[in-house]
Enzyme design. Sequence first.
Site: not given
Length: 526
Positions: A54, A81-82, A169, A171, A227, A382
């Site tokens: 964050g 992280c945060y 991070h 991710e 989509d 996507k």
Amino acid sequence: MNEQIVILDFGSQYTQVIARRVRECNVYSTILPYDTPAKQIAALKPRGLILSGGPASVYAEDAPLPDKDIFKLGIPVLGICYGVQILAHFLGGKVEPGRKREFGKGTLTVRDSSCPLFKDMPETLQVWNSHGDKLTRLPKGFVSVATTENSDYAAIENRATNSYGLQFHPEVVHTPRGREIYSNFVHGVCGCGNDWNMRNYVEQAVEAIRAQVGSENVILGLSGGVDSSVAAALIHRAVGDQLTCIFVNNGLLRAREAEIVQEVFGRNFRIRLLYEDASRLFLTRLKGVTDPERKRKIIGRTFIEVFEKAVASSLRLDSARGADATIRKARFLAQGTLYPDVIESVPIAGNPAAMIKSHHNVGGLPKKMRFKLVEPLKCLFKDEVRQLGLELGLPKEIVHRQPFPGPGLAVRLLGEVTAERLEILRKADWIVIDEMKQSDWYYKVWQSFAVLLPVRSVGVMGDERTYDYTIALRVVESQDGMTADWVKLPYELLEKISNRIVNEVKGVNRCVFDITSKPPGTIEWE
Ligand code: XMP
């Protein structure tokens, strides 16, 4: 109920990416606001808890803080992280502003290879950092298991309580082994199986749509793109005939496009489909217009006008069927908004609703038609939407189709849009699609299409001199459309496409291949 991981969102732009990484491990996850009461989390019986990153500083006055009892749930915790600052704040560590902001690539050195998060991983790893504050004293019971150039506490653990913290991070794609770190956490530490997949997602999404929509009706503007098509199939699975799709033929579509949409959605899926053929109206409005921006404006405005009328007539259809006025007021408008369309994650101090890019809203609908939004793809990326489309039984032709701009062939036809010139472009474009598919290149590239140029040049055909148009062939590879490179297609394929276009499309005597990258060029010509 599925085994699940709860992700507490502290406002990181990567929270949805964390959820995606957990999905990739075939484990279900739920994102909850950072201040969700511990009791509510416990009721979900999660196997583990992830504290997202964050933008805040944990010591700031309005710092987002979780319910302190989340550390008493007795389940594994991973702070990112945060999230590490949170661990420090609540469990007796210390965080201070870093002297040097650590941002970008870094090298992680694993000091304790027995840490379950780094199971089967090398001693050094490339990682991605993005933090200013740093940990200066470990929380109670924690030890450091990995370091970076800037931090002695890049990864910390308290194995007794199954609590872990990462300053970097895992991710993001710039941490190439990050997926394995998540897998080690959800499978190794939390003990989750591999039970969750797209089929479960369909079931959950169907339940969620039913809960949101109840017995009310939904309308959706179907463009035939991936989509809106997947959103239509999913919502139809959930609420059947409560869904009406509106497809506007603006006369600027590719060959067979309108037929395919009617075939797939009307006949195969039996979705209530209002087909509005407004091609004449669009062409009339575009008469004499050559400026690309004006073309776009006219097309946009005309689309809203036609769509609005179609919505009004679908409302009339409903009331003819006996639906009462309250239903008409409280209808839903469905959109195929994807996660990358959502600008930022949870704005911390305000309303946690995500903000949507304006072009995704069907803007301009009259105020009296007040709609609530249904956006069942909002958490997906996507490629996940494509998987979902296949799971719902949509054909590859739709699920893997290349992006096609809203203003359609008008942006690929330079100069005035006339029925005759559209026909030339449509035929040339069909040959490109056909040859790209036959040679197995179509699904390997980002986009491949023909552009009709407004200039004529001299040629010779048989014994006759010709004075005809030029087609430019544009074939690009790209990750997201923001940058692109031209594709080095085999000469034989280029030759075949060129030959066919010049021989089969009356009015064209020359074909050129665009070898410009983006930037400095754009993908479309306009
Ligand atoms: P450019 O030409 O800007 O295109 O390099 C980048 C990507 O965006 C698509 N594109 C559009 N998509 N409405 C859309 O939905 C539009 O008006 C539009 N204009 C460009 C283009 O096809 C490419 O993938």
